[in-house]
Scaffold this active site. Sequence first.
Site, mmCIF file in Angstrom:
data_model
loop_
_atom_site.group_PDB
_atom_site.id
_atom_site.type_symbol
_atom_site.label_atom_id
_atom_site.label_comp_id
_atom_site.label_asym_id
_atom_site.label_seq_id
_atom_site.Cartn_x
_atom_site.Cartn_y
_atom_site.Cartn_z
ATOM 1 N N TYR A 119 69.265 39.864 26.166
ATOM 2 C CA TYR A 119 68.266 40.484 27.188
ATOM 3 C C TYR A 119 67.242 41.230 26.220
ATOM 4 O O TYR A 119 66.162 41.313 26.979
ATOM 5 C CB TYR A 119 69.281 41.218 28.187
ATOM 6 C CG TYR A 119 68.531 41.621 29.314
ATOM 7 C CD1 TYR A 119 68.066 40.430 30.387
ATOM 8 C CD2 TYR A 119 68.136 42.900 29.831
ATOM 9 C CE1 TYR A 119 67.131 40.620 31.247
ATOM 10 C CE2 TYR A 119 67.736 42.825 30.851
ATOM 11 C CZ TYR A 119 67.306 41.844 31.718
ATOM 12 O OH TYR A 119 66.331 42.197 32.827
ATOM 13 N N LYS B 17 63.497 47.217 31.261
ATOM 14 C CA LYS B 17 63.994 47.820 32.593
ATOM 15 C C LYS B 17 64.496 49.233 32.348
ATOM 16 O O LYS B 17 64.556 49.897 33.383
ATOM 17 C CB LYS B 17 65.279 46.955 32.753
ATOM 18 C CG LYS B 17 65.074 45.606 33.033
ATOM 19 C CD LYS B 17 64.181 45.110 34.356
ATOM 20 C CE LYS B 17 64.298 43.795 35.253
ATOM 21 N NZ LYS B 17 63.260 43.619 35.952
HETATM 22 P P1 NAD Z 1 62.078 34.538 39.706
HETATM 23 O O1 NAD Z 1 61.627 33.761 38.577
HETATM 24 O O2 NAD Z 1 62.288 33.951 40.934
HETATM 25 O O3 NAD Z 1 60.845 35.648 40.076
HETATM 26 C C1 NAD Z 1 60.065 36.383 38.861
HETATM 27 C C2 NAD Z 1 58.794 36.392 39.456
HETATM 28 O O4 NAD Z 1 58.101 37.254 38.336
HETATM 29 C C3 NAD Z 1 58.212 34.938 39.719
HETATM 30 O O5 NAD Z 1 57.709 34.931 41.074
HETATM 31 C C4 NAD Z 1 56.865 35.081 38.756
HETATM 32 O O6 NAD Z 1 56.058 34.389 39.206
HETATM 33 C C5 NAD Z 1 56.586 36.603 38.748
HETATM 34 N N1 NAD Z 1 55.800 36.930 37.520
HETATM 35 C C6 NAD Z 1 55.968 36.965 36.408
HETATM 36 N N2 NAD Z 1 54.726 37.162 35.680
HETATM 37 C C7 NAD Z 1 53.812 37.622 36.543
HETATM 38 C C8 NAD Z 1 52.643 37.992 36.553
HETATM 39 N N3 NAD Z 1 51.938 37.928 35.494
HETATM 40 N N4 NAD Z 1 52.040 38.152 37.768
HETATM 41 C C9 NAD Z 1 52.503 38.211 38.969
HETATM 42 N N5 NAD Z 1 53.895 37.619 39.001
HETATM 43 C C10 NAD Z 1 54.582 37.353 37.833
HETATM 44 O O7 NAD Z 1 63.163 35.349 38.986
HETATM 45 P P2 NAD Z 1 64.191 36.532 39.911
HETATM 46 O O8 NAD Z 1 65.464 36.459 39.115
HETATM 47 O O9 NAD Z 1 64.093 36.624 41.470
HETATM 48 O O10 NAD Z 1 63.363 37.910 39.267
HETATM 49 C C11 NAD Z 1 62.904 38.844 40.147
HETATM 50 C C12 NAD Z 1 63.307 40.206 39.565
HETATM 51 O O11 NAD Z 1 64.648 40.405 39.729
HETATM 52 C C13 NAD Z 1 62.790 40.328 38.091
HETATM 53 O O12 NAD Z 1 62.187 41.773 37.902
HETATM 54 C C14 NAD Z 1 64.150 40.299 37.293
HETATM 55 O O13 NAD Z 1 64.181 40.996 36.084
HETATM 56 C C15 NAD Z 1 65.221 40.835 38.296
HETATM 57 N N6 NAD Z 1 66.574 40.485 38.284
HETATM 58 C C16 NAD Z 1 66.716 39.285 38.068
HETATM 59 C C17 NAD Z 1 68.463 39.151 37.943
HETATM 60 C C18 NAD Z 1 68.758 37.772 37.746
HETATM 61 O O14 NAD Z 1 69.873 37.400 37.177
HETATM 62 N N7 NAD Z 1 68.157 36.592 38.159
HETATM 63 C C19 NAD Z 1 69.358 40.159 38.063
HETATM 64 C C20 NAD Z 1 68.565 41.351 38.165
HETATM 65 C C21 NAD Z 1 67.482 41.696 38.034
HETATM 66 O O1 0WE Z 2 65.575 39.959 34.206
HETATM 67 C C1 0WE Z 2 66.164 38.938 34.360
HETATM 68 C C2 0WE Z 2 65.198 37.643 33.904
HETATM 69 C C3 0WE Z 2 64.308 37.998 32.744
HETATM 70 C C4 0WE Z 2 63.461 37.106 32.214
HETATM 71 C C5 0WE Z 2 63.777 35.735 32.253
HETATM 72 C C6 0WE Z 2 62.863 34.818 31.496
HETATM 73 C C7 0WE Z 2 63.227 33.307 31.371
HETATM 74 C C8 0WE Z 2 61.910 32.383 31.067
HETATM 75 C C9 0WE Z 2 62.077 37.553 31.722
HETATM 76 N N1 0WE Z 2 61.330 36.534 31.143
HETATM 77 C C10 0WE Z 2 61.667 35.154 31.222
HETATM 78 N N2 0WE Z 2 60.681 34.517 30.396
HETATM 79 C C11 0WE Z 2 61.033 33.194 30.453
HETATM 80 O O2 0WE Z 2 60.046 32.495 29.591
HETATM 81 N N3 0WE Z 2 67.425 38.812 34.413
HETATM 82 C C12 0WE Z 2 68.165 39.808 34.724
HETATM 83 C C13 0WE Z 2 68.387 37.741 34.217
HETATM 84 C C14 0WE Z 2 68.810 37.746 32.812
HETATM 85 O O3 0WE Z 2 67.927 37.026 31.865
HETATM 86 C C15 0WE Z 2 68.788 37.160 30.750
HETATM 87 C C16 0WE Z 2 70.002 37.570 30.970
HETATM 88 C C17 0WE Z 2 70.087 37.746 32.364
HETATM 89 C C18 0WE Z 2 71.172 38.376 33.291
HETATM 90 C C19 0WE Z 2 68.258 36.749 29.557
HETATM 91 C C20 0WE Z 2 69.280 36.914 28.415
HETATM 92 C C21 0WE Z 2 70.465 37.294 28.627
HETATM 93 C C22 0WE Z 2 70.793 37.681 29.914
#
Ligand code: NAD
Ligand code: 0WE
Length: 255
Positions: A155, A162
């Site tokens: 991560y 974060k």
């Molecule tokens: P997602 O890919 O559906 O959402 C991420 C969003 O970020 C996308 O809509 C993308 O277009 C937007 N984004 C990236 N760069 C951008 C930019 N320059 N301008 C505007 N928008 C931009 O994935 P998600 O998992 O729904 O992620 C949403 C949030 O939740 C993130 O902050 C992620 O870190 C957080 N999160 C995700 C998880 C997980 O396991 N998926 C867990 C905890 C927190």
């Molecule tokens: O916040 C996240 C996603 C973060 C994320 C993921 C990507 C994949 C594609 C940010 N940037 C990118 N850029 C890309 O090009 N999570 C909490 C989900 C997540 O992502 C991980 C995790 C977990 C959980 C990445 C490595 C290890 C664990």
Amino acid sequence: MTLLQGKTALIFGVANDHSIAWGIAKSFHAHGARLEFSYAGEVLEKRVRPLAGSVGATFVESCDVSRDEDIAALFEKVGRDLGTIDVLVHSIGFANRDELSGPYYNTSRAGFHTAMDISVYSFTALARASLPYMNPGGALLTLTYYGSEKVTPNYNVMGVAKAALEATVRYLAYDLGKRRIRVNAISAGPVKTLAARGIAGFGDMLKSHAERAPLGRNVEVSEVGDAALFLASDLSTGVTGEVIFVDCGYNIMGF
Ligand code: NAD
Ligand code: 0WE
């Protein structure tokens, strides 16, 4: 129940119907909110427009949060088309893919900047730009992950980002409390979204997370949506500056 009747929410971060932001939109919609959306760029437009239309949104505008001019233009349109808003959801995170594997110490300066800019600074920038349009009693929300507190291998720079985002929540909560605007984060357990797809070992991570969590399963985006509903609504008028875990209890475990 209609916890958000008469309120307008502006949601950033819908990429597709798996997005956490979309789960939040659906919970808000079920509770009577007027929903409006901003998406990252033209390639996402064809996905986001139909989703936004399905919940009655009329305001569906592109905004790359790494560009000050995009943010300024977006809020000009907010003022013109929506007048005021009550809730802003920031569900955006990004690091270059090559920063999300290997040792953290290999993080490049440019990669560090990108992750901090898009995942952290953007929340500050959107908070400031939204202020002229935010109604008192309003709420700002962002999404974080446990990798801010404890090491999640790979991560990497996102964990550092974060941690900074969670500190940002507290500083913004202090600033905006006097305007009766609350600022909180949801720390969601891992969910298979676009941002998680293609991350090596994510499937195994989901499996072991479910095994260790007290609830014995992984979180659903609808559950993240319902927690966001609480934080956006008047059920939580005494809550600000908090990071609330919605992770099936995973974070409480020591072993
Ligand atoms: P997602 O890919 O559906 O959402 C991420 C969003 O970020 C996308 O809509 C993308 O277009 C937007 N984004 C990236 N760069 C951008 C930019 N320059 N301008 C505007 N928008 C931009 O994935 P998600 O998992 O729904 O992620 C949403 C949030 O939740 C993130 O902050 C992620 O870190 C957080 N999160 C995700 C998880 C997980 O396991 N998926 C867990 C905890 C927190
Ligand atoms: O916040 C996240 C996603 C973060 C994320 C993921 C990507 C994949 C594609 C940010 N940037 C990118 N850029 C890309 O090009 N999570 C909490 C989900 C997540 O992502 C991980 C995790 C977990 C959980 C990445 C490595 C290890 C664990």
